[in-house]
Design an enzyme around this catalytic site. Structure first.
Site, PDB file in Angstrom:
ATOM      1  CD  GLU A 159       5.916   2.784  13.625  1.00 53.45           C
ATOM      2  OE1 GLU A 159       5.041   1.935  13.845  1.00 53.45           O
ATOM      3  OE2 GLU A 159       5.746   3.767  12.872  1.00 53.45           O
ATOM      4  CG  ASN A 179      -0.322  -0.184   2.515  1.00 54.04           C
ATOM      5  OD1 ASN A 179       0.890  -0.386   2.579  1.00 54.04           O
ATOM      6  ND2 ASN A 179      -1.087  -0.084   3.589  1.00 54.04           N
TER       7      ASN A 179
END
Ligand code: CMP
Length: 139
Positions: free
Chosen positions: A128, A114
């Site tokens: 992250e 995606n």
């Protein structure tokens, strides 16, 4: 203005299709400032660790496989309400459901491929960003 950070990754399928430049331009167009940037290939262990939260999901193995199929482009982005603003900007997880003009609608091929990842909370954005970038790599 209270600016904050989010983390994004351009996924291998989008990189291999030559969309990195267009996606980075679109990110800048959306008012996101790039604070860190790197192209690299993830090892299986790194992809598994990054998506460990999805370990029990049926798509985990295929997600790890697609995330290791080529290079990714990782970046830390800054904007007011960066996490929510970026999630809104990239569109729904499934490109088929993403709004017109969004990054996933324009460059996503499937729910797995995606085009881009975007952090889902401030807490995960910090985790992250730390996973990919040291302090010396942030500007
Ligand atoms: P991302 O934002 O990188 O976060 C987790 C990823 O898992 C998500 O984008 C999708 O690429 C992938 N994903 C989520 N749901 C599914 C699903 N039902 N099938 C395959 N992949 C999925």
């Amino acid at each position: 203005m209270n600016k904050n950070l989010t983390f994004t990754m351009i996924k291998p399928a989008a990189v291999l299709d030559g969309h990195s430049g267009a996606i980075l331009a679109k990110i800048a167009e959306g008012g996101f400032t790039i604070k860190a940037l790197r192209m690299q290939r993830l090892s299986k262990e790194q992809a598994e660790a990054f998506y460990i939260i999805h370990k029990e999901r049926p798509f985990y193995a295929s997600l790890v496989e697609s995330m290791t199929s080529g290079p990714i482009v990782a970046a830390i982005l800054e904007k007011e309400n960066a996490v929510l603003a970026y999630r809104e900007y990239i569109g729904a997880t499934n490109p088929a459901e993403a709004k017109d003009g969004s990054i996933r609608k324009l460059y996503g091929k499937s729910i797995g491929d995606n085009a881009v990842h975007g952090s889902d909370s401030d807490e995960n954005a910090a985790i992250e960003a730390d996973f990919f970038f040291s302090g010396m790599e942030r500007f």
